[in-house]
Design a protein around this motif. Sequence first.
Motif, PDB file in Angstrom:
ATOM      1  N   LYS A   1      -9.097   0.857   1.442  1.00  9.82           N
ATOM      2  CA  LYS A   1     -10.315   1.639   1.237  1.00  9.82           C
ATOM      3  C   LYS A   1     -10.233   2.538   0.010  1.00  9.82           C
ATOM      4  CE  LYS A   1     -13.533   4.557   3.835  1.00  9.82           C
ATOM      5  NZ  LYS A   1     -13.788   5.239   5.132  1.00  9.82           N
ATOM      6  N   ASP A   2      -9.067   3.085  -0.264  1.00 12.65           N
ATOM      7  CA  ASP A   2      -8.910   4.029  -1.377  1.00 12.65           C
ATOM      8  C   ASP A   2      -8.701   3.344  -2.721  1.00 12.65           C
ATOM      9  OD1 ASP A   2      -9.111   6.164   0.379  1.00 12.65           O
ATOM     10  OD2 ASP A   2      -6.950   6.263   0.731  1.00 12.65           O
ATOM     11  N   TYR A   3      -8.762   2.024  -2.731  1.00  6.73           N
ATOM     12  CA  TYR A   3      -8.446   1.290  -3.961  1.00  6.73           C
ATOM     13  C   TYR A   3      -9.583   0.364  -4.407  1.00  6.73           C
ATOM     14  CZ  TYR A   3      -3.986   3.270  -2.820  1.00  6.73           C
ATOM     15  OH  TYR A   3      -2.996   4.174  -2.523  1.00  6.73           O
ATOM     16  N   GLY A   4     -10.803   0.877  -4.242  1.00  6.51           N
ATOM     17  CA  GLY A   4     -11.970   0.144  -4.715  1.00  6.51           C
ATOM     18  C   GLY A   4     -13.049  -0.051  -3.680  1.00  6.51           C
ATOM     19  N   PHE A   5     -12.794   0.358  -2.445  1.00  7.95           N
ATOM     20  CA  PHE A   5     -13.738   0.048  -1.380  1.00  7.95           C
ATOM     21  C   PHE A   5     -14.201   1.279  -0.604  1.00  7.95           C
ATOM     22  CE2 PHE A   5     -10.792  -3.472  -2.110  1.00  7.95           C
ATOM     23  CZ  PHE A   5     -11.686  -4.479  -2.463  1.00  7.95           C
TER      24      PHE A   5
ATOM     25  N   LYS B   1      -5.419   6.513 -11.048  1.00  4.91           N
ATOM     26  CA  LYS B   1      -6.398   5.706 -10.333  1.00  4.91           C
ATOM     27  C   LYS B   1      -5.938   4.256 -10.243  1.00  4.91           C
ATOM     28  CE  LYS B   1     -10.251   8.646 -11.720  1.00  4.91           C
ATOM     29  NZ  LYS B   1     -11.592   8.722 -12.345  1.00  4.91           N
ATOM     30  N   VAL B   2      -6.193   3.650  -9.082  1.00  2.00           N
ATOM     31  CA  VAL B   2      -5.812   2.261  -8.858  1.00  2.00           C
ATOM     32  C   VAL B   2      -7.003   1.511  -8.262  1.00  2.00           C
ATOM     33  CG1 VAL B   2      -4.225   0.663  -7.721  1.00  2.00           C
ATOM     34  CG2 VAL B   2      -3.429   2.948  -8.386  1.00  2.00           C
ATOM     35  N   TYR B   3      -7.308   0.350  -8.838  1.00  2.00           N
ATOM     36  CA  TYR B   3      -8.375  -0.507  -8.313  1.00  2.00           C
ATOM     37  C   TYR B   3      -7.833  -1.924  -8.180  1.00  2.00           C
ATOM     38  CZ  TYR B   3     -11.499   3.360  -9.389  1.00  2.00           C
ATOM     39  OH  TYR B   3     -12.101   4.588  -9.433  1.00  2.00           O
ATOM     40  N   ILE B   4      -8.183  -2.574  -7.084  1.00  2.00           N
ATOM     41  CA  ILE B   4      -7.677  -3.922  -6.838  1.00  2.00           C
ATOM     42  C   ILE B   4      -8.829  -4.866  -6.512  1.00  2.00           C
ATOM     43  CG2 ILE B   4      -5.507  -3.003  -5.951  1.00  2.00           C
ATOM     44  CD1 ILE B   4      -6.441  -3.691  -3.150  1.00  2.00           C
ATOM     45  N   THR B   5      -8.557  -6.150  -6.664  1.00  2.00           N
ATOM     46  CA  THR B   5      -9.476  -7.181  -6.204  1.00  2.00           C
ATOM     47  C   THR B   5      -8.652  -8.188  -5.413  1.00  2.00           C
ATOM     48  OG1 THR B   5     -11.342  -8.572  -6.911  1.00  2.00           O
ATOM     49  CG2 THR B   5      -9.287  -8.794  -8.155  1.00  2.00           C
ATOM     50  N   PRO B   6      -9.187  -8.765  -4.338  1.00  2.00           N
ATOM     51  CA  PRO B   6      -8.377  -9.684  -3.529  1.00  2.00           C
ATOM     52  C   PRO B   6      -8.196 -11.036  -4.208  1.00  2.00           C
ATOM     53  CG  PRO B   6     -10.614  -9.579  -2.687  1.00  2.00           C
ATOM     54  CD  PRO B   6     -10.529  -8.550  -3.776  1.00  2.00           C
TER      55      PRO B   6
ATOM     56  N   ARG C   1       0.819  -1.221   0.000  1.00  2.00           N
ATOM     57  CA  ARG C   1       0.000   0.000   0.000  1.00  2.00           C
ATOM     58  C   ARG C   1       0.847   1.262   0.000  1.00  2.00           C
ATOM     59  NH1 ARG C   1      -4.265   1.919   4.529  1.00  2.00           N
ATOM     60  NH2 ARG C   1      -2.357   2.927   5.263  1.00  2.00           N
ATOM     61  N   GLU C   2       1.981   1.232   0.650  1.00  2.00           N
ATOM     62  CA  GLU C   2       2.863   2.409   0.623  1.00  2.00           C
ATOM     63  C   GLU C   2       3.209   2.788  -0.816  1.00  2.00           C
ATOM     64  OE1 GLU C   2       6.272   1.542   2.946  1.00  2.00           O
ATOM     65  OE2 GLU C   2       5.213   1.624   4.876  1.00  2.00           O
ATOM     66  N   ARG C   3       3.384   1.795  -1.654  1.00  2.00           N
ATOM     67  CA  ARG C   3       3.733   2.059  -3.054  1.00  2.00           C
ATOM     68  C   ARG C   3       2.511   2.401  -3.890  1.00  2.00           C
ATOM     69  NH1 ARG C   3       7.090   0.171  -0.019  1.00  2.00           N
ATOM     70  NH2 ARG C   3       9.323   0.172  -0.461  1.00  2.00           N
ATOM     71  N   LEU C   4       1.381   1.804  -3.555  1.00  2.00           N
ATOM     72  CA  LEU C   4       0.147   2.192  -4.247  1.00  2.00           C
ATOM     73  C   LEU C   4      -0.217   3.636  -3.925  1.00  2.00           C
ATOM     74  CD1 LEU C   4      -2.186  -0.945  -3.894  1.00  2.00           C
ATOM     75  CD2 LEU C   4      -0.625  -0.332  -5.758  1.00  2.00           C
ATOM     76  N   ASP C   5       0.106   4.070  -2.719  1.00  2.00           N
ATOM     77  CA  ASP C   5      -0.152   5.464  -2.340  1.00  2.00           C
ATOM     78  C   ASP C   5       0.646   6.418  -3.226  1.00  2.00           C
ATOM     79  OD1 ASP C   5      -1.910   4.681  -0.385  1.00  2.00           O
ATOM     80  OD2 ASP C   5      -0.493   4.942   1.282  1.00  2.00           O
ATOM     81  N   LYS C   6       1.847   6.021  -3.599  1.00  2.00           N
ATOM     82  CA  LYS C   6       2.653   6.869  -4.490  1.00  2.00           C
ATOM     83  C   LYS C   6       1.960   7.023  -5.847  1.00  2.00           C
ATOM     84  CE  LYS C   6       7.177   5.648  -2.523  1.00  2.00           C
ATOM     85  NZ  LYS C   6       8.511   5.039  -2.811  1.00  2.00           N
ATOM     86  N   ILE C   7       1.409   5.927  -6.343  1.00  2.00           N
ATOM     87  CA  ILE C   7       0.707   5.980  -7.634  1.00  2.00           C
ATOM     88  C   ILE C   7      -0.535   6.848  -7.518  1.00  2.00           C
ATOM     89  CG2 ILE C   7      -0.499   4.603  -9.369  1.00  2.00           C
ATOM     90  CD1 ILE C   7       1.320   2.266  -8.648  1.00  2.00           C
ATOM     91  N   LYS C   8      -1.297   6.641  -6.452  1.00  2.00           N
ATOM     92  CA  LYS C   8      -2.513   7.422  -6.246  1.00  2.00           C
ATOM     93  C   LYS C   8      -2.200   8.903  -6.105  1.00  2.00           C
ATOM     94  CE  LYS C   8      -4.487   7.177  -2.204  1.00  2.00           C
ATOM     95  NZ  LYS C   8      -4.476   8.560  -1.666  1.00  2.00           N
TER      96      LYS C   8
END
Length: 481
Positions: A155-159, A115-120, A103-110
């Motif tokens: 939460k910020d990546y699809g939820f 926009k970033v969306y993930i599925t588990p 998530r630390e790295r996804l935060d950089k992208i955001k």
Amino acid sequence: MRFLMRLLTLVMMVVLADFTASADTDKTIFVFADTHVMAPSLLDSPTNHQWKNDLANSKTMLELGPKMFDLLVEKTLTEKPDMVLIAGDLTKDGEVESHQYVRERLDKIKNAGIKVYITPGNHDRGYMDTAYKYENDTSTVVETFDNYSFPEFYKDYGFDDTTERFDYSMSYITEPMPGLTLISIDTGIWCWYREGTVDWVCQQAIEARKKGNQVLVMQHHPLMPHYYTQEELFELSTPEDYLEVRERFANSGIRTVLSGHTHASDICRYTSTEGHDIFDINCGCPISYPCDFRVLKLSGNTLKVTTRSLCDDMILQDKEFVEDAQYRLLISVKKWAERWLAKRNIINDFFTTELAYCFVIHAMGDEPENPDSSNELAFFRIIYEIGQRELSEESLEMLGHLREVVKSMLGDYQTPDDQYNIVKDRELTIDMSFNSPVGINEIKPDDTDSDEWYTLQGVRLAEKPSHPGLYIHNHQTTLVK
């Protein structure tokens, strides 16, 4: 007053023009899957005895997880696509520290406005007993995520409130940009659709098509098999009810499903009984040869899929990287093949090597262009069928010695079943257009009465359907549970 009206009209024309332009603009989407990151903080030393032992038995190059993920993030920040999609298995086994690293790295992208969306995936929720911290030449179990902590943490990546979730699950729908609807489906740990999910997905796809939107679906497990007997060899690789689901998805206007899980860059096509194509775009694993990710370019009704390999970057640091990565994959699959054949009382090095090589070819994609693929993939089918029979050791040994003779007698095995349509895997252009369900759903009052039921394709039924799904009743789309 007339001046104000003209001014308002002019402003509206400008706003609408901007909206139309943004909806028609080409969109670039990066798609990752199965990054399997294990946080560096979970390993005290690369020479840790238990770590080296676990690594030797792994199907992936786990030691490269953080490095490859950082490389993907770097490429994203440099090239600035419109959106990033990640189709599950972000972490090695759901470790909290690994999720924090991701998530630390996804935060950089955001934070860069992407926009970033993930599925588990099945490896993101800690159901396995292999979520470890490696210290002092041994390993200890660490804290992991579950179905409740995952959506809250991401939460910020699809939820968040910008998406609509299905029945408190981790399946959601959103419109990330004008003209595009994204439906993310949680296929759980055991590769299945939660009750009501398929109905919900079909309804959302129909509504999106009515609006004129393109539809992308993302889930961790593949929608359907990509090769002969996949669903039998790997029971949790495709949903049990995939035959029905792919039919319904295709007829609801879904053209493309993005998936992961199998670590292969392969695309499978199915044509429904109503004549609608649906493509399952399986995305490769960055830490398993050929270390791929996908790039989608959506332009109007055209979706162009291209494939890029991180091997190109790694070669600059290690000239032997490709050969080593391919060998690692071959050996790991061979170990699986030995176990699978042993259950059928077959101990034969020739067969296990052939099965492993078949999977390497499949993982690379574009089998038709590989000179070895026709014979190898056909031979895979022979090995599978031999595995269903009881043969003496002498017979097996003889087959091993007659490798080329066996391959020259493949005959009917050369042609795959219709449901395993071979398409271009590494670069493919898909026509995303669809005859909107709006027209299909319009049943004239003069032609029907209120007691008649129709399928979404306009086929009249003899009575109220007993099978769950979406139907037309009283001129409206009706859900039968």
